[in-house]
Design a protein around this motif. Sequence first.
Motif, mmCIF file in Angstrom:
data_model
loop_
_atom_site.group_PDB
_atom_site.id
_atom_site.type_symbol
_atom_site.label_atom_id
_atom_site.label_comp_id
_atom_site.label_asym_id
_atom_site.label_seq_id
_atom_site.Cartn_x
_atom_site.Cartn_y
_atom_site.Cartn_z
ATOM 1 N N LEU A 1 8.210 -5.526 -8.897
ATOM 2 C CA LEU A 1 7.122 -4.635 -9.284
ATOM 3 C C LEU A 1 7.517 -3.249 -8.795
ATOM 4 C CD1 LEU A 1 4.256 -4.116 -10.392
ATOM 5 C CD2 LEU A 1 3.384 -4.600 -8.097
ATOM 6 N N GLY A 2 7.919 -2.391 -9.729
ATOM 7 C CA GLY A 2 8.410 -1.077 -9.343
ATOM 8 C C GLY A 2 9.646 -1.214 -8.481
ATOM 9 N N ASN A 3 9.621 -0.611 -7.307
ATOM 10 C CA ASN A 3 10.776 -0.715 -6.407
ATOM 11 C C ASN A 3 10.579 -1.775 -5.331
ATOM 12 O OD1 ASN A 3 8.805 0.635 -4.990
ATOM 13 N ND2 ASN A 3 10.226 2.006 -3.938
ATOM 14 N N ASP B 1 0.815 -1.200 0.000
ATOM 15 C CA ASP B 1 0.000 0.000 0.000
ATOM 16 C C ASP B 1 0.859 1.265 0.000
ATOM 17 O OD1 ASP B 1 -2.679 1.239 0.205
ATOM 18 O OD2 ASP B 1 -1.919 1.970 2.117
ATOM 19 N N THR B 2 1.975 1.244 0.712
ATOM 20 C CA THR B 2 2.863 2.403 0.780
ATOM 21 C C THR B 2 3.459 2.737 -0.576
ATOM 22 O OG1 THR B 2 3.432 1.960 3.083
ATOM 23 C CG2 THR B 2 4.964 3.334 1.843
ATOM 24 N N HIS B 3 3.769 1.699 -1.349
ATOM 25 C CA HIS B 3 4.465 1.925 -2.619
ATOM 26 C C HIS B 3 3.528 1.942 -3.824
ATOM 27 C CE1 HIS B 3 8.553 1.794 -0.976
ATOM 28 N NE2 HIS B 3 8.015 1.002 -0.073
ATOM 29 N N VAL C 1 11.578 -3.902 0.007
ATOM 30 C CA VAL C 1 11.839 -2.723 -0.813
ATOM 31 C C VAL C 1 13.263 -2.800 -1.353
ATOM 32 C CG1 VAL C 1 11.906 -0.206 -0.841
ATOM 33 C CG2 VAL C 1 10.254 -1.389 0.614
ATOM 34 N N LYS C 2 13.429 -2.443 -2.613
ATOM 35 C CA LYS C 2 14.761 -2.441 -3.201
ATOM 36 C C LYS C 2 15.685 -1.496 -2.436
ATOM 37 C CE LYS C 2 13.518 -3.435 -8.037
ATOM 38 N NZ LYS C 2 13.515 -2.893 -9.422
#
Length: 323
Positions: free
Chosen positions: A235-237, A211-213, A255-256
């Motif tokens: 998926l994204g970062n 939800d944050t990202h 998270v990356k």
Amino acid sequence: MNNAMSPDQFISLLYRQAAQIPLADFSHWALDLLQQVISFEGAIWGTGHISTQKFHTQTTLDVSPDIFEQLKKHLAINPIFEQLLANSGDAVDMADVLNDQRFYNSNLYHQCFKPFGIERILSSFHLDERSGIFTLLTLYRYNRESPFSMEEKTVQNRLLYHLLAAASHRQFIELNGSTLTENENEKHDSAICDAQGIYHCVGTQFLNILDTHSSELPSQVFPLEIIPGNNEFALGNLLFSQQKMGDLYKISVRVKTQIDLLTQREKQVVDGICQGSTFKQIARQLGLSPSTVSNHLYRIYLKLGINTRSELVSLTQMSIDEN
């Protein structure tokens, strides 16, 4: 009813031993345990979702897995399902829906059950209205002269709740990575879902990270396609890893970090540096020359915007702590 185990003993063993049973084997183990309480020759335990009206997980005990496809194929002419939907959580005997004469002369019996040798059927159905996940538990007997008794129906009514609760507890243990003690409210960054991405158990931190990202990601289903053998994906970062557990998958997210910018070889060099190895030691471990290791380290410094080994070690530790 004269079996090797009482319902109370079953419930006790179910909860006490659940943590020691691999999640992939849990449903089969639980059915095998149930067979010591209620006498039956075959059984199925399937789960699905109201959005697909299909079985997403399929467990069988001493009956061909093909029974699931036949049940789906003959759903329109199987009156027990209407009774199961109307009496969620209650055991329903086919003999109470269709008398023996009608059942054994029906197309349903000859096309769906007789090919598997099934003569007696006792089913239970449960729908979790919050998640939309349904569970079908059905016990079979292959001897027409051995109908299920009222006492056995009562026992199945009671034990279905504990089977589902123990399965849910076992999934939560899997998220935690160890046997739970008193803190079952701890946040986790993993989820357990089926091949269609439907969540069966999900950690609060997992949904918080998604939800944050990306606030547009759905909350009831994993947003990416589950591909067997694809153990890591992005998926994204966000980086995801998956582990297959029978018909279910454990999905973990993080998270990356800056370290993820590095190639696999560069990460190996970083591991060596963080372990305190010299260029020569790292070169020997990786089958490289010391100058090649030095060149890798130079590119690592450029990518990460640092200049010293101590900065590299500190940045690596920060990445570990963040995830």
